[in-house]
Scaffold this motif. Sequence first.
Motif, PDB file in Angstrom:
ATOM      1  N   VAL A  29      79.514  -6.104  -1.744  1.00 40.03           N
ATOM      2  CA  VAL A  29      80.005  -7.326  -2.383  1.00 40.03           C
ATOM      3  C   VAL A  29      81.512  -7.246  -2.553  1.00 40.03           C
ATOM      4  O   VAL A  29      82.040  -6.244  -3.047  1.00 40.03           O
ATOM      5  CB  VAL A  29      79.345  -7.535  -3.761  1.00 40.03           C
ATOM      6  CG1 VAL A  29      79.881  -8.798  -4.433  1.00 40.03           C
ATOM      7  CG2 VAL A  29      77.827  -7.613  -3.623  1.00 40.03           C
ATOM      8  N   LEU A  31      84.532  -8.808  -4.602  1.00 38.37           N
ATOM      9  CA  LEU A  31      84.734  -9.548  -5.847  1.00 38.37           C
ATOM     10  C   LEU A  31      86.223  -9.723  -6.108  1.00 38.37           C
ATOM     11  O   LEU A  31      86.991  -8.760  -6.075  1.00 38.37           O
ATOM     12  CB  LEU A  31      84.091  -8.784  -7.016  1.00 38.37           C
ATOM     13  CG  LEU A  31      84.344  -9.322  -8.431  1.00 38.37           C
ATOM     14  CD1 LEU A  31      83.715 -10.698  -8.615  1.00 38.37           C
ATOM     15  CD2 LEU A  31      83.794  -8.341  -9.476  1.00 38.37           C
ATOM     16  N   SER A  34      88.429  -9.198 -10.699  1.00 39.68           N
ATOM     17  CA  SER A  34      87.557  -8.263 -11.411  1.00 39.68           C
ATOM     18  C   SER A  34      88.156  -7.741 -12.704  1.00 39.68           C
ATOM     19  O   SER A  34      87.427  -7.259 -13.568  1.00 39.68           O
ATOM     20  CB  SER A  34      87.204  -7.076 -10.508  1.00 39.68           C
ATOM     21  OG  SER A  34      88.348  -6.279 -10.239  1.00 39.68           O
ATOM     22  N   GLY A  39      85.318 -11.230 -15.068  1.00 37.00           N
ATOM     23  CA  GLY A  39      85.260 -10.337 -13.919  1.00 37.00           C
ATOM     24  C   GLY A  39      84.846  -8.927 -14.292  1.00 37.00           C
ATOM     25  O   GLY A  39      84.109  -8.262 -13.544  1.00 37.00           O
ATOM     26  N   LEU A  43      81.617  -7.181 -12.739  1.00 35.70           N
ATOM     27  CA  LEU A  43      81.669  -5.930 -11.980  1.00 35.70           C
ATOM     28  C   LEU A  43      80.719  -4.904 -12.586  1.00 35.70           C
ATOM     29  O   LEU A  43      79.977  -4.221 -11.864  1.00 35.70           O
ATOM     30  CB  LEU A  43      83.097  -5.382 -11.967  1.00 35.70           C
ATOM     31  CG  LEU A  43      83.275  -3.988 -11.348  1.00 35.70           C
ATOM     32  CD1 LEU A  43      82.836  -3.976  -9.893  1.00 35.70           C
ATOM     33  CD2 LEU A  43      84.731  -3.528 -11.484  1.00 35.70           C
ATOM     34  N   VAL A  55      81.075  -2.233  -4.070  1.00 36.71           N
ATOM     35  CA  VAL A  55      81.849  -3.403  -4.488  1.00 36.71           C
ATOM     36  C   VAL A  55      83.295  -3.212  -4.057  1.00 36.71           C
ATOM     37  O   VAL A  55      83.885  -2.159  -4.311  1.00 36.71           O
ATOM     38  CB  VAL A  55      81.780  -3.638  -6.012  1.00 36.71           C
ATOM     39  CG1 VAL A  55      82.599  -4.876  -6.394  1.00 36.71           C
ATOM     40  CG2 VAL A  55      80.337  -3.805  -6.480  1.00 36.71           C
ATOM     41  N   CYS A  57      86.949  -4.725  -4.659  1.00 34.09           N
ATOM     42  CA  CYS A  57      87.671  -5.575  -5.597  1.00 34.09           C
ATOM     43  C   CYS A  57      89.033  -5.963  -5.031  1.00 34.09           C
ATOM     44  O   CYS A  57      89.839  -5.077  -4.700  1.00 34.09           O
ATOM     45  CB  CYS A  57      87.853  -4.867  -6.943  1.00 34.09           C
ATOM     46  SG  CYS A  57      86.318  -4.643  -7.871  1.00 34.09           S
ATOM     47  N   ILE A 114      82.306 -12.960  -3.741  1.00 30.03           N
ATOM     48  CA  ILE A 114      82.269 -13.711  -5.005  1.00 30.03           C
ATOM     49  C   ILE A 114      83.715 -13.986  -5.378  1.00 30.03           C
ATOM     50  O   ILE A 114      84.445 -13.075  -5.798  1.00 30.03           O
ATOM     51  CB  ILE A 114      81.557 -12.932  -6.125  1.00 30.03           C
ATOM     52  CG1 ILE A 114      80.117 -12.612  -5.731  1.00 30.03           C
ATOM     53  CG2 ILE A 114      81.586 -13.742  -7.424  1.00 30.03           C
ATOM     54  CD1 ILE A 114      79.355 -11.808  -6.787  1.00 30.03           C
ATOM     55  N   ASN A 116      86.140 -15.222  -7.744  1.00 30.91           N
ATOM     56  CA  ASN A 116      86.213 -15.495  -9.175  1.00 30.91           C
ATOM     57  C   ASN A 116      87.650 -15.696  -9.652  1.00 30.91           C
ATOM     58  O   ASN A 116      87.875 -16.269 -10.718  1.00 30.91           O
ATOM     59  CB  ASN A 116      85.551 -14.320  -9.930  1.00 30.91           C
ATOM     60  CG  ASN A 116      85.759 -14.386 -11.425  1.00 30.91           C
ATOM     61  OD1 ASN A 116      85.352 -15.343 -12.077  1.00 30.91           O
ATOM     62  ND2 ASN A 116      86.412 -13.372 -11.988  1.00 30.91           N
TER      63      ASN A 116
END
Length: 418
Positions: A29, A31, A34, A39, A43, A55, A57, A114, A116
Motif C-alpha cells: 500500500v 500512503l 502519513s 494519516g 498507518l 506500506v 509512505c 491511498i 490522503n
Amino acid sequence: MRVWIPRAKKDNEFLSSDGSSVEQKASTVLLTGSTGNFGSYLLDHLLSQPWVDKVVCLNRSTNAQGRQLEAHKERGLEMVFDRVSFYQADFSDQRLGLSDTDYNRLASTVDLVIHNAWPVDFNRNFRSFKSSVDGVQHFIDFCISNKDRSTKLLFISSIGATSNWGSAAPTSRSKIPEVELTDWKVARTGYGQSKLVAERLLSHAAREVDLPASVVRVGQLGGPVLHGDARGKWTEKEWLPSLIRSSITLRALPENLGPVEDIDWVPVDIAAVALAELAFNLVQTAQNPKTGANFFHLVNPSCTQWTKLVPSMTSMIPTDVRLVGFVEWVTILKESVNTAGGFQGVDEGVNPAAKLIDFFDNLQDRAIRFPKAKSTLLETRETMKVSKTLAELDAVGPEWMALWMRQWRWSVDVDAAR
C-alpha cells in the motif's frame, strides 16, 4: 457488491462475505500524508492488517520518518516501521518527485494507493490548490503506468466537497447520495471545490482508462477513543477544541451550534479502522470501472445533538461559564477580538477560536438567516455494507466528550479555577 473481510492472520488467507476462504497475496500500500493526524492512525492500523504486506509512505517532508516516530509516540501508536519505506515526494511533479528508478519500482510493486495528503485551509481560493489537483492526475498516471498490473486508487475526499448542497439543491430534503456529484455549485470554498474537482477527475479516469478507484468523503473526525486518556487527543487547533477553550476564557459556552447542531462525528482512530475496511474492499473486489469510481461517506450513521453533549462539558469547566445561544456566542467572540485591539493582540493560547473568526462568522450568518435550517447529512447506506465498523458505530455520547476533555488536560486548569 461482494465484500471481503480480513480474518485472523493466516498465510494469504482471507474470508469473503459468503463465508468461503480464498488465498490472496498480501498487498503493498502506498500512503500519502502519513505524518498527519488521520494519516498516523491510518498507518498504524494498516500495519496491523494481515492483508497488508508493506506500506510505502510518500510525504513532502524531508524528515518524514522522524516526524512519523514523533507522531506515533505522542499518540501511543506502533513505532516499529520495519515494513515501511519513506520517500520525499512532490505531488505537483509528473513523477511525484521520485527518481526514475524509484518511480518504476513502485509502479511495479504497489497494489493500492491511498491518497490522503491535502492542504486543509478554508481561506485559500481554488487556484491555490492547483498543485494538489495536479497531484491526483499524477497518481492516476502512476496507477496505469505499468500495463502488467492493476494498481488501484483510493482518494480521501471531504464533506467540504458538498458544503453548498443546500443551496445547489434547495428543494432536496434527502441526504447527500454516495455518488459522483456533477453540479459544480455543491462546493463552496476553494478547499471544497478542489476536492470536488479531484473527485470528478478520478471518476472520469475510472470510466475512460479502466482505473479501479474509490472516493471516500470524510466528515468531521473527533479525538481518539481507543487509546484512553494518556495518549492522543483531538488536535487543539481545530474548530471544536478551539471553541471550547475560548469558551472557558470568554466565560460563555454555546448551548447550541446553530446550523451544525447535528453531530455525526467519527473518532479519528475508529475512522482509520473503517477506512482500512473500505481500502480492503477496493483491493479484493472486482469493479466495473465503466460506471466510474465507487463513492463512500465516512461519517457517523448515528447522529446526536450538541445539546446532549453540553452537560459533559459544563461538568469539567469553571462554574461561572454561562450557557448562551450560538449567535450570541459568536458576537462575544468578535467583541473579544475588538477588545484585544485586533487579531495581533489576541492570545491564541487561551482564545484560539479568534483565529477562526471567519469560520464562526459564516455559521452565525447562516444561523441568523436560516434559524430553522437543519444540517445536511451524508447518506451512508452503501458504506455500511462495506464497513462493519461504521455500521456498528454508536453516536457520539457524553462519555466520548468527557474523554476528549480529559485528553486536552483542561480539567487541571479548571480545578485551580474553582
